[in-house]
Design a protein around this motif. Structure first.
Motif, PDB file in Angstrom:
ATOM      1  N   ALA A 121      89.293  73.542  48.468  1.00 41.59           N
ATOM      2  CA  ALA A 121      88.189  73.622  49.430  1.00 41.59           C
ATOM      3  C   ALA A 121      86.925  74.164  48.781  1.00 41.59           C
ATOM      4  O   ALA A 121      85.807  73.841  49.200  1.00 41.59           O
ATOM      5  N   GLN A 122      87.076  74.970  47.739  1.00 42.69           N
ATOM      6  CA  GLN A 122      85.905  75.497  47.036  1.00 42.69           C
ATOM      7  C   GLN A 122      85.111  74.362  46.393  1.00 42.69           C
ATOM      8  O   GLN A 122      83.877  74.348  46.435  1.00 42.69           O
ATOM      9  N   LEU A 123      85.819  73.397  45.804  1.00 44.62           N
ATOM     10  CA  LEU A 123      85.138  72.249  45.202  1.00 44.62           C
ATOM     11  C   LEU A 123      84.507  71.370  46.270  1.00 44.62           C
ATOM     12  O   LEU A 123      83.358  70.913  46.112  1.00 44.62           O
ATOM     13  N   GLU A 124      85.223  71.116  47.341  1.00 44.30           N
ATOM     14  CA  GLU A 124      84.665  70.290  48.408  1.00 44.30           C
ATOM     15  C   GLU A 124      83.425  70.930  48.998  1.00 44.30           C
ATOM     16  O   GLU A 124      82.431  70.241  49.285  1.00 44.30           O
ATOM     17  N   LEU A 125      83.447  72.251  49.167  1.00 44.90           N
ATOM     18  CA  LEU A 125      82.287  72.946  49.717  1.00 44.90           C
ATOM     19  C   LEU A 125      81.107  72.890  48.741  1.00 44.90           C
ATOM     20  O   LEU A 125      79.953  72.714  49.139  1.00 44.90           O
ATOM     21  N   ALA A 126      81.388  73.020  47.442  1.00 43.01           N
ATOM     22  CA  ALA A 126      80.311  72.977  46.446  1.00 43.01           C
ATOM     23  C   ALA A 126      79.646  71.610  46.421  1.00 43.01           C
ATOM     24  O   ALA A 126      78.409  71.508  46.336  1.00 43.01           O
ATOM     25  N   VAL A 127      80.425  70.534  46.537  1.00 41.13           N
ATOM     26  CA  VAL A 127      79.858  69.191  46.563  1.00 41.13           C
ATOM     27  C   VAL A 127      79.068  68.976  47.850  1.00 41.13           C
ATOM     28  O   VAL A 127      77.992  68.361  47.846  1.00 41.13           O
ATOM     29  N   ALA A 128      79.574  69.494  48.958  1.00 41.03           N
ATOM     30  CA  ALA A 128      78.867  69.333  50.222  1.00 41.03           C
ATOM     31  C   ALA A 128      77.537  70.075  50.229  1.00 41.03           C
ATOM     32  O   ALA A 128      76.583  69.657  50.897  1.00 41.03           O
ATOM     33  N   GLN A 129      77.449  71.162  49.485  1.00 42.62           N
ATOM     34  CA  GLN A 129      76.206  71.945  49.452  1.00 42.62           C
ATOM     35  C   GLN A 129      75.208  71.438  48.412  1.00 42.62           C
ATOM     36  O   GLN A 129      74.132  72.005  48.284  1.00 42.62           O
ATOM     37  N   SER A 130      75.558  70.408  47.654  1.00 42.64           N
ATOM     38  CA  SER A 130      74.692  69.900  46.599  1.00 42.64           C
ATOM     39  C   SER A 130      73.735  68.865  47.171  1.00 42.64           C
ATOM     40  O   SER A 130      74.157  67.926  47.865  1.00 42.64           O
ATOM     41  N   HIS A 131      72.453  69.030  46.860  1.00 49.62           N
ATOM     42  CA  HIS A 131      71.422  68.120  47.360  1.00 49.62           C
ATOM     43  C   HIS A 131      70.462  67.792  46.228  1.00 49.62           C
ATOM     44  O   HIS A 131      69.363  68.365  46.139  1.00 49.62           O
ATOM     45  N   PRO A 132      70.827  66.888  45.338  1.00 46.95           N
ATOM     46  CA  PRO A 132      69.968  66.585  44.185  1.00 46.95           C
ATOM     47  C   PRO A 132      68.703  65.857  44.595  1.00 46.95           C
ATOM     48  O   PRO A 132      68.645  65.217  45.660  1.00 46.95           O
ATOM     49  N   THR A 133      67.701  65.948  43.736  1.00 47.41           N
ATOM     50  CA  THR A 133      66.410  65.299  43.992  1.00 47.41           C
ATOM     51  C   THR A 133      66.080  64.236  42.945  1.00 47.41           C
ATOM     52  O   THR A 133      65.080  63.539  43.102  1.00 47.41           O
ATOM     53  N   THR A 134      66.857  64.117  41.909  1.00 42.77           N
ATOM     54  CA  THR A 134      66.614  63.110  40.879  1.00 42.77           C
ATOM     55  C   THR A 134      67.626  61.991  40.988  1.00 42.77           C
ATOM     56  O   THR A 134      68.724  62.172  41.537  1.00 42.77           O
ATOM     57  N   ALA A 135      67.254  60.843  40.446  1.00 38.36           N
ATOM     58  CA  ALA A 135      68.104  59.656  40.590  1.00 38.36           C
ATOM     59  C   ALA A 135      69.436  59.823  39.877  1.00 38.36           C
ATOM     60  O   ALA A 135      70.494  59.495  40.424  1.00 38.36           O
ATOM     61  N   GLY A 136      69.402  60.302  38.644  1.00 35.88           N
ATOM     62  CA  GLY A 136      70.638  60.442  37.883  1.00 35.88           C
ATOM     63  C   GLY A 136      71.629  61.378  38.536  1.00 35.88           C
ATOM     64  O   GLY A 136      72.824  61.086  38.617  1.00 35.88           O
ATOM     65  N   LYS A 137      71.152  62.522  39.020  1.00 32.80           N
ATOM     66  CA  LYS A 137      72.047  63.478  39.657  1.00 32.80           C
ATOM     67  C   LYS A 137      72.534  62.966  41.015  1.00 32.80           C
ATOM     68  O   LYS A 137      73.652  63.291  41.449  1.00 32.80           O
ATOM     69  N   THR A 138      71.698  62.167  41.703  1.00 32.47           N
ATOM     70  CA  THR A 138      72.138  61.585  42.959  1.00 32.47           C
ATOM     71  C   THR A 138      73.329  60.653  42.735  1.00 32.47           C
ATOM     72  O   THR A 138      74.310  60.671  43.492  1.00 32.47           O
ATOM     73  N   ALA A 139      73.246  59.855  41.674  1.00 30.22           N
ATOM     74  CA  ALA A 139      74.376  58.984  41.352  1.00 30.22           C
ATOM     75  C   ALA A 139      75.621  59.797  41.019  1.00 30.22           C
ATOM     76  O   ALA A 139      76.747  59.422  41.394  1.00 30.22           O
ATOM     77  N   LEU A 140      75.445  60.906  40.331  1.00 29.67           N
ATOM     78  CA  LEU A 140      76.578  61.781  40.040  1.00 29.67           C
ATOM     79  C   LEU A 140      77.195  62.336  41.319  1.00 29.67           C
ATOM     80  O   LEU A 140      78.422  62.431  41.444  1.00 29.67           O
ATOM     81  N   LEU A 141      76.351  62.720  42.260  1.00 32.54           N
ATOM     82  CA  LEU A 141      76.863  63.249  43.523  1.00 32.54           C
ATOM     83  C   LEU A 141      77.651  62.192  44.266  1.00 32.54           C
ATOM     84  O   LEU A 141      78.726  62.465  44.835  1.00 32.54           O
ATOM     85  N   TRP A 142      77.150  60.939  44.270  1.00 36.49           N
ATOM     86  CA  TRP A 142      77.898  59.873  44.932  1.00 36.49           C
ATOM     87  C   TRP A 142      79.257  59.682  44.267  1.00 36.49           C
ATOM     88  O   TRP A 142      80.271  59.474  44.946  1.00 36.49           O
ATOM     89  N   ALA A 143      79.279  59.733  42.963  1.00 33.87           N
ATOM     90  CA  ALA A 143      80.555  59.573  42.260  1.00 33.87           C
ATOM     91  C   ALA A 143      81.517  60.705  42.608  1.00 33.87           C
ATOM     92  O   ALA A 143      82.729  60.475  42.796  1.00 33.87           O
ATOM     93  N   ALA A 144      80.999  61.939  42.698  1.00 35.95           N
ATOM     94  CA  ALA A 144      81.849  63.070  43.062  1.00 35.95           C
ATOM     95  C   ALA A 144      82.381  62.917  44.485  1.00 35.95           C
ATOM     96  O   ALA A 144      83.558  63.198  44.761  1.00 35.95           O
ATOM     97  N   GLN A 145      81.525  62.466  45.390  1.00 36.58           N
ATOM     98  CA  GLN A 145      81.974  62.251  46.761  1.00 36.58           C
ATOM     99  C   GLN A 145      83.028  61.149  46.828  1.00 36.58           C
ATOM    100  O   GLN A 145      83.987  61.229  47.602  1.00 36.58           O
ATOM    101  N   HIS A 146      82.843  60.116  46.010  1.00 34.01           N
ATOM    102  CA  HIS A 146      83.847  59.053  45.976  1.00 34.01           C
ATOM    103  C   HIS A 146      85.177  59.581  45.450  1.00 34.01           C
ATOM    104  O   HIS A 146      86.247  59.226  45.981  1.00 34.01           O
ATOM    105  N   GLN A 147      85.137  60.419  44.430  1.00 39.75           N
ATOM    106  CA  GLN A 147      86.366  60.984  43.878  1.00 39.75           C
ATOM    107  C   GLN A 147      87.087  61.869  44.889  1.00 39.75           C
ATOM    108  O   GLN A 147      88.329  61.899  44.934  1.00 39.75           O
ATOM    109  N   LEU A 148      86.310  62.555  45.720  1.00 34.97           N
ATOM    110  CA  LEU A 148      86.908  63.412  46.749  1.00 34.97           C
ATOM    111  C   LEU A 148      87.339  62.636  47.985  1.00 34.97           C
ATOM    112  O   LEU A 148      87.915  63.233  48.912  1.00 34.97           O
TER     113      LEU A 148
END
Length: 934
Positions: free
Chosen positions: A723-750
């Motif tokens: 749950a610590q990892l899920e909460l950390a991903v949920a609290q992440s709000h990137p503003t750049t394109a590259g990091k946004t793609a990373l966040l989508w990949a992390a959400q897909h993995q979860l």
């Protein structure tokens, strides 16, 4: 002190000064002061022998004077703490350098480390003559009186550029000019003008190119056959002149005066303690110090000087190889000047019949030494010395006659060397060099060409426009006239570590002291003894500079040991570095352990550095205890870090160590389990900030996610909470394109973001013209996402293919360079995975390509079609499972489930598996797309 000895000379100089300056002024004071300095130095009861470093005239005069006087005590201007090393010169081949080295400082700034002081010694030097006489003559004591190595750095900051000797212009450093490293040089008799205008004036009117040539023509040659009194008076006069004409060098002069106070204080202390008569002593110092003005000068000088204590720095002492070019580079001499001085000294010995002193057993010495004729002991010179300066200064220089045989031999030899080095030289060039040498000597006011005239003539006549090889003609002249002689430290004089290296590498059968590269072939499988040589070579590769030990075949990595290896070894070329390792420990293993421990507990230590030290300790030291100690330190460092700059290194090293211990140990080390737990919590905590911080790159965020996802199963088994990892991903709000793609990949993995929705978001990006310029950054983020989510490789290939298929050329062509540079810069490590995935997806020949339909297209995957067969029909997945029941039975047994395969389920497609697939069709659809099943 003033005596009437030089009264006539003083009057003559004062009259000349008055005539030149229209009356007494500063010039008269300087000239009169020079005569006073000579008078004072020669009247001193303790005989002062002024020298210039690497001067053949000084060495000749020293050899003559020692045989005449036979002093009982020789005071030498050299660091007093280097005395024990001088006896080791017997085991060496000159030139070598006496070295003091300190790596752990106490009392000096830590950024100065390591500290190193060297004192080079050559055979054609006055100091070597004094050392050889004192060590090989019974009843003679050698006393070094200069300040200690510690005081060198107390008085003179290491990075004080004003204290460094400027190099002479004209010639690049020679090939072996770095044998001393960045050590501070200490040498007897630094005799060179410290007034730039004076040196320029002397060179201009002397018609020479550099100071070494001026000194050879106007000092060395006239003093080569001069008597002892003339030699002393001239040398003190030159030292006094350069001392008085040194404006703007107050710091340097102040340091020199400190040294003079130190030396005279030490000499008076020794005389008082030993009771030796001053008439039986000889003080060997630079001519600059012979004209000293300090109050402590002389036997009857002031005794008010107090020597400061040394710091607590621990100094190590040893001998290192030196060379003529190293001495020239360190002390700012012209290239080839020390080699020429050695050749002149050897020629002077042959001409005059003087027998030099040489240490018994000296390696590389003269094969046969003539026995010196007994000479009656001559008392020390009296305080009233005849004036030899007046006649010497008034007499025109004696011009040596032309030695045609010598010059002709030089001309023929240089043409031969030039042809061997690629020059198109001929007999005509030899004649031209011969005649041009005579012409240049005549233009410079000398009848006999010097080696410097010959060098200039050879360059003019042979080199012409280009250098065909790696050596120019000037360098060839230096080799021919004496060569860059390189010294060698004998085995008995090596520190224990260097001797241990030689002993352990003896099975290789190589001459390790030989310079150059040697090839070593190790058949470890056929001769297990060579395995220990391999272990040592890998450690030396880690400790010594690049090129000292270079593997050609074979590698050393975790879990792998080569059965055959091939090495290029140049330990003789890097002998100084090997000797300096001996100052740090007894064996290379001890040195490596100390260095790893210092790196891990140093102020710049990070978790990545500590993990690298664990890997090195495992590879080279085979010490589980030491590796555990370093690993525990890595856990502490990771918990204390507030940035994620080293996350890629941490991930790479942690994965490597984890795989190694899983393959070789029954259980993981306790520190590694703690590291995984601490890293999981640490990166979960820092993940939201890393997504929004501008200074944190996409690569670092991808490495954090890679650590969290790849170590997740182990971390959860050790008690971490997902749950610590899920909460950390949920609290992440990137503003750049590259990091946004990373966040989508992390959400897909979860499991939060299905692939269908991920595909839809990419399609929206391609449809939005305002986002198209940033689309390469999104792709770069997806490529980086292959680190934590390697299963996305097929999707990344799809996303890139969609961009190339949908974008028009007007948009794609300007956008393509940005895509390529972005992928190359940020995703180079994952391109191989993408290429393999593309090779699996795309057809392998052109005919198939025409009829090929991408698996992600609408024709290949119909969203409206059911993913699995409806109830009552056997779908492809059910049929596949029924046809191969063994994997399913094994998985059921591991999970503790009991069940049998029912025939109706296989025939009709009914049963718990089909029910599960029916309730969750997305999973089956994704699997079908991934494996290319329609």
């Amino acid at each position: 002190m003033s005596t009437p000895t030089f009264g006539a000379l003083r009057s003559q100089l004062l009259d000349a000064a008055a005539a030149l300056a229209d009356g007494p002024d500063a010039l008269a004071g300087i000239l009169s002061g020079i005569v006073d300095d000579v008078d004072r130095a020669l009247a001193e009861p303790l005989e002062i022998f002024p020298v210039c470093h690497h001067s053949p005239a000084s060495a000749m005069a020293m050899a003559r004077r020692l045989r005449e006087k036979q002093p009982r005590v020789v005071y030498l201007e050299l660091c007093e703490d280097m005395t024990p090393l001088l006896t080791e010169l017997r085991n060496c081949r000159l030139p070598v350098a006496v070295q003091a080295f300190a790596s752990e400082l106490d009392g000096f700034p830590q950024d100065w480390a390591p500290l190193s002081v060297v004192a080079p010694i050559t055979e054609a030097s006055a100091e070597y003559q004094a050392i050889a006489y004192a060590l090989d003559t019974p009843g003679v004591e050698l006393v070094l009186v200069d300040r200690s190595t510690d005081h060198v750095f107390q008085w003179q900051p290491r990075k004080d550029k004003s204290a460094e000797q400027p190099a002479e212009p004209g010639v690049e450093p020679a090939e072996d000019a770095d044998l001393h490293g960045d050590a501070v040089g200490v040498e007897i008799g630094d005799l060179r003008p410290r007034f730039a205008e004076l040196e320029e004036h002397l060179l201009h009117h002397g018609k020479v190119r550099h100071w070494s040539e001026w000194w050879d023509q106007y000092v060395e040659q006239p003093l080569g056959d001069a008597d002892y009194d003339t030699y002393r008076q001239v040398m003190v006069l030159i030292g006094s002149l350069f001392r008085r004409l040194a404006p703007g060098a107050h710091d340097r002069v102040g340091s020199d005066e400190e040294r003079e106070r130190y030396m005279w204080t030490r000499m008076r202390q020794h005389l008082a303690a030993s009771g030796v008569d001053a008439a039986d002593t000889l003080y060997v110092c630079g001519a600059f110090h012979a004209a000293s003005h300090v109050a402590e000068f002389g036997l009857h000088g002031a005794d008010t000087y107090e020597i400061s204590p040394r710091t607590a720095t621990k100094w190590h002492y040893g001998l290192i190889p030196s060379s003529h070019s190293s001495i020239e580079a360190q002390f700012g001499l012209a290239s080839g000047s020390v080699s020429i001085a050695a050749a002149v000294f050897a020629k002077s010995l042959t001409r005059t019949g003087v027998v030099p002193y040489q240490l018994e057993g000296q390696q590389g010495g003269r094969a046969a030494k003539k026995k010196a004729k007994p000479v009656a002991v001559v008392p020390a010179p009296s305080q009233q010395v005849a004036d030899r300066l007046s006649g010497f200064l008034a007499r025109p220089p004696v011009l040596d006659a032309l030695d045609e045989d010598e010059l002709l031999g030089w001309s023929v030899e240089i043409v031969r060397l030039a042809r061997r080095n690629g020059y198109l030289s001929s007999t005509a060039d030899a004649i031209a060099v011969f005649e041009t040498s005579i012409l240049l000597a005549g233009m410079r006011g000398r009848a006999r060409p010097t080696p410097y005239d010959f060098q200039d003539a050879a360059v003019t006549c042979i080199e012409k426009e280009s250098v065909p090889g790696r050596r120019d003609v000037r360098r060839l002249c230096e080799i021919m006239l004496g060569g860059d002689r390189i010294g060698q430290v004998g085995y008995e004089s090596l520190p224990p570590l260097a001797r241990d290296v030689h002993d352990r590498l003896a099975p290789l059968g190589l001459k390790l002291e030989q310079r150059g590269v040697q090839r070593a072939l190790l058949d470890i499988a056929g001769d297990p003894v060579l395995g220990k040589c391999s272990d040592l070579l890998w450690i030396l590769r880690h400790l010594l500079p690049q090129g000292a030990a270079r593997p050609i075949m074979g590698e050393r990595r975790l879990g792998h040991r080569a059965i055959q290896e091939s090495w290029d070894l140049a330990l003789g070329t890097h002998f100084r570095e090997l000797i300096e390792l001996g100052y740090e420990g007894i064996t290379v293993e001890q040195v490596l352990e100390q260095r790893l421990r210092r790196s891990v507990w140093g102020p710049q230590a990070t978790a990545a550095v500590a993990l690298g030290a664990v890997e090195d300790a495992t590879l080279y030291l085979h010490s589980r205890r030491f590796a555990d100690e370093l690993g525990a330190r890595a856990v502490d460092l990771l918990a204390a870090e507030r940035t994620v700059d080293d996350a890629p290194d941490v991930l790479r090293r942690a994965r490597r160590l984890l795989a190694h211990y899983r393959a070789t140990e029954p259980v993981l080390p306790a520190w590694l389990e703690s590291f995984v737990k601490a890293g999981y919590a640490h990166y979960c905590t820092l993940l939201p900030n890393a997504f929004v911080e501008e200074e944190t790159g996409t690569k670092q965020v991808a490495a954090m996610l890679g650590f969290l996802f790849s170590m997740e199963s182990l971390a959860l088994s050790l008690g971490c909470d997902r749950a610590q990892l899920e909460l950390a991903v949920a609290q992440s709000h990137p503003t750049t394109a590259g990091k946004t793609a990373l966040l989508w990949a992390a959400q897909h993995q979860l499991g939060v973001l299905p692939r269908a929705e991920l595909r839809e978001r990419c399609a929206q990006l391609l449809d939005n013209p305002l986002v198209l310029p940033a689309y390469p950054q999104y792709l770069s983020g997806f490529v980086q996402a292959l680190e934590p989510v390697p299963a996305l490789a097929g999707f990344v290939v799809e996303a890139i293919s969609q961009a190339f298929g949908r974008l028009p050329d007007a948009v794609l062509l300007p956008w393509l360079p940005t895509l390529i540079t972005t992928l190359r810069k940020e995703g180079g490590d994952h391109v191989g995975l993408l290429v393999r995935e593309a090779g699996r997806v795309f057809p392998g020949d052109l005919p198939t390509l025409d009829a090929w339909t991408p698996p992600w297209s609408a024709a290949a995957v119909d969203p409206a079609a059911p993913a699995v067969a409806p109830r009552g029909q056997a779908g492809p997945v059910a049929v596949l499972l029924a046809a191969h029941p063994e994997p399913t039975d094994t998985l059921a047994a591991l999970l503790g489930c009991d069940g049998t395969w029912a025939e109706p389920a296989q025939a009709s497609g009914t049963g718990p598996v089909n029910d599960l697939l029916t309730r969750y069709p997305e999973t089956a659809a994704e699997l079908a797309v991934a494996i290319g099943v329609g």
